[in-house]
Design an enzyme around this catalytic site. Sequence first.
Site, PDB file in Angstrom:
ATOM      1  N   GLU A  37       1.040  -1.378  -0.016  1.00  0.00           N
ATOM      2  CA  GLU A  37       0.002   0.041   0.038  1.00  0.00           C
ATOM      3  C   GLU A  37       0.874   1.302  -0.027  1.00  0.00           C
ATOM      4  OE1 GLU A  37      -2.710   0.411   3.158  1.00  0.00           O
ATOM      5  OE2 GLU A  37      -3.556   2.327   2.373  1.00  0.00           O
ATOM      6  N   ARG A 263       6.080 -12.815   9.258  1.00  0.00           N
ATOM      7  CA  ARG A 263       6.634 -11.486   9.040  1.00  0.00           C
ATOM      8  C   ARG A 263       8.072 -11.489   9.799  1.00  0.00           C
ATOM      9  NH1 ARG A 263       3.055  -8.217   9.118  1.00  0.00           N
ATOM     10  NH2 ARG A 263       4.509  -6.256   9.354  1.00  0.00           N
ATOM     11  N   LYS A 273       4.849   0.464   9.751  1.00  0.00           N
ATOM     12  CA  LYS A 273       4.631   1.622   9.033  1.00  0.00           C
ATOM     13  C   LYS A 273       4.120   2.789   9.840  1.00  0.00           C
ATOM     14  CE  LYS A 273       3.427  -0.011   4.545  1.00  0.00           C
ATOM     15  NZ  LYS A 273       2.684   0.151   3.283  1.00  0.00           N
TER      16      LYS A 273
HETATM   17  P1  ATP Z   1       0.113  -1.992   6.848  1.00  0.00           P
HETATM   18  O1  ATP Z   1      -0.013  -2.094   8.474  1.00  0.00           O
HETATM   19  O2  ATP Z   1       0.006  -0.589   6.269  1.00  0.00           O
HETATM   20  O3  ATP Z   1      -0.884  -2.920   5.944  1.00  0.00           O
HETATM   21  P2  ATP Z   1       2.444  -3.369   5.831  1.00  0.00           P
HETATM   22  O4  ATP Z   1       3.480  -3.208   6.740  1.00  0.00           O
HETATM   23  O5  ATP Z   1       1.522  -4.738   6.041  1.00  0.00           O
HETATM   24  O6  ATP Z   1       1.669  -2.248   6.650  1.00  0.00           O
HETATM   25  P3  ATP Z   1       1.680  -3.500   3.206  1.00  0.00           P
HETATM   26  O7  ATP Z   1       1.933  -2.288   2.129  1.00  0.00           O
HETATM   27  O8  ATP Z   1       0.429  -3.928   3.150  1.00  0.00           O
HETATM   28  O9  ATP Z   1       2.329  -2.948   4.516  1.00  0.00           O
HETATM   29  O10 ATP Z   1       2.751  -4.635   2.786  1.00  0.00           O
HETATM   30  C1  ATP Z   1       3.169  -5.158   1.526  1.00  0.00           C
HETATM   31  C2  ATP Z   1       3.541  -6.533   1.627  1.00  0.00           C
HETATM   32  O11 ATP Z   1       4.647  -6.689   2.466  1.00  0.00           O
HETATM   33  C3  ATP Z   1       2.513  -7.450   2.135  1.00  0.00           C
HETATM   34  O12 ATP Z   1       2.238  -8.592   1.455  1.00  0.00           O
HETATM   35  C4  ATP Z   1       2.747  -7.670   3.931  1.00  0.00           C
HETATM   36  O13 ATP Z   1       2.354  -8.865   4.165  1.00  0.00           O
HETATM   37  C5  ATP Z   1       4.494  -7.574   3.324  1.00  0.00           C
HETATM   38  N1  ATP Z   1       4.928  -7.392   4.704  1.00  0.00           N
HETATM   39  C6  ATP Z   1       4.849  -6.263   5.511  1.00  0.00           C
HETATM   40  N2  ATP Z   1       5.826  -6.150   6.459  1.00  0.00           N
HETATM   41  C7  ATP Z   1       6.332  -7.472   6.315  1.00  0.00           C
HETATM   42  C8  ATP Z   1       7.457  -7.851   7.296  1.00  0.00           C
HETATM   43  N3  ATP Z   1       7.697  -7.481   8.484  1.00  0.00           N
HETATM   44  N4  ATP Z   1       7.759  -9.263   6.909  1.00  0.00           N
HETATM   45  C9  ATP Z   1       7.404  -9.723   5.701  1.00  0.00           C
HETATM   46  N5  ATP Z   1       6.452  -9.108   4.876  1.00  0.00           N
HETATM   47  C10 ATP Z   1       6.054  -8.219   5.181  1.00  0.00           C
END
Ligand code: ATP
Length: 564
Positions: A37, A263, A273
């Site tokens: 996002e 994650r 974020k």
């Molecule tokens: P939000 O809370 O805004 O959703 P987010 O960190 O999940 O934050 P996204 O932009 O939705 O942000 O993340 C994009 C992709 O990265 C998603 O598929 C998410 O699962 C993956 N992702 C985010 N944080 C991690 C992490 N710490 N480790 C592995 N994958 C991650």
Amino acid sequence: MTQVDVSPPTDFIREIIEDNFKTNKYGGRVATRFPPEPNGYLHIGHAKSVCLNFGIASQYGATCNLRLDDTDPSGESLEYVESIIHDIRWLGFDWEDRLFYASDYFEQLYQFAVQLIKAGKAYVCSLSADEIREYRGTLTEPGRESPYRKRSVDENLDLFTRMRAGEFEDGTHVLRAKINMTSPNIVMRDPVIYRIKRAPHYRTDIQWVIYPMYDFAHCLSDSIERITHSICTLEFENNRPLYDWIVAQLIADDRPQQIEFARLNLSYTILSKRKLIELVEERYITGWDDPRMPTIAGMRRRGYTPEAIRNFCAKIGVAKKENLVDISLLEYCVREDLNERAPRTMGVLRPLRVVIDNYPEGLTEEFECANHPQNPAMGKRMVPFSKVLYIERDDFDENPPNKYKRLGPMREVRLRNSYIIQYQSMVKDEQTGEVVELHCTYNPQTRNGPPSDGRKVEGVIHWVSANHSVPAEVRLYDRLFIIPDPASVEDDVTKYLNPGSLETLASCYVEVSLAHATPGSRYQFERLGYFCVDSKDSLPDKLVFNRIVSLRDSWGKIAGQGKG
Ligand code: ATP
Ligand code: MG
């Protein structure tokens, strides 16, 4: 696909994919996507997901799409889109012509919602947000049906059309999937799939006043792109039945499957974020690309290489169970990579002036030095030597301990790539008592070997010639937080920021060979660590270096696998 292969041998996701090959589930097709996002910069956790999704595509000769998952207007922006694109390219991955935006699917998603309404599988609910929460029940109590659940298809279609047309205020109506208010999985209790939100979207502007919820938009975006394996993090495990339910109502075949993995959590930093945005907005750090940040932009500016980050992601692997990865493993990967690629130079961070009393005034000698001890292909450079030098303040001790191998009263030391010098006297600041200058003599016979009497001089220190060096600012970085798991604290995480995470040394001197070092270039300063010319603040007449990582390998010690 032109991608770097970073695939670890195998993991449970690759096993699922290979099982699907055996049963011909998708006719041998594999299509993944990375769906950030655009409401923040990418961080090292995202890198794990990027390497996984693009790595799988590259390994199986498949495709990985980049999809900006931009269905919530608040907080999304073009700046974030551009940073995401730049960062993934920099990491070494390529989506060819498959850059997609979920916002491009708004009309299609709307039509899917209409289809659900017509099938009697969705209804407009006019409870308030609080009431919806109240009706939802808890983990131990079933939910209650909304009084609006029995609205007719026609009434629902009419209301939904008018929601789109902007007739209603935010929060007055929502569209909900009609599933099961007594499901043990709360996610399945008639989830909201559309809401009214009068906020301009960075791409569609004010064209829409209703926006699809994540659970609705995500699985359908996957379906529109014919994704086969929709890989996400564990917090979406409970949402999988909803993912499957929506897809089952609307998609005839080749339905994507959601697979969750753990994650990345990294010690001494945060990968949320929301919290990172707070650090940026409240100016605890200088911005998203502050070299202390766990963002890709921060790591790039600090001097980390894409290879090191990809290696790190390969090393941590992919599993189903969350854990906290030690940040020193990442530093180990950076060090290992830079050891190969960074040319050696000398720089003095805390200079102490040394005058070689018996060296001819006005003479300059040039010593040829290898840029890399193991790699002759990296070439050589000339390092000038003259009567006045700088050495590291730490490399002189007025009262040295027994085993001290550097310079002290009555002692000798070898200057790296150069002569052996011997201490003669020191000059102190009268007021402070601080040593401000040393006088030494050099032994002209020791340029290429030991003294003629075979005496052993063990210590080797680095130096620069005062008249042939370049002044520089050097920024030393330490961990961003003082506690190993800042992500787990309940209260204000900024209380645990490390006040010593940045130390600026304004009066350093580096070898003259670095005078024209280009922004972003990386060097080893012998005995000190790896350094990168800052890409933002360094100027031709004022070099600024970031310390990427020190030479000390704490991971090797922990894991017992270091190079010592
Ligand atoms: P939000 O809370 O805004 O959703 P987010 O960190 O999940 O934050 P996204 O932009 O939705 O942000 O993340 C994009 C992709 O990265 C998603 O598929 C998410 O699962 C993956 N992702 C985010 N944080 C991690 C992490 N710490 N480790 C592995 N994958 C991650
Ligand atoms: Mg997310």
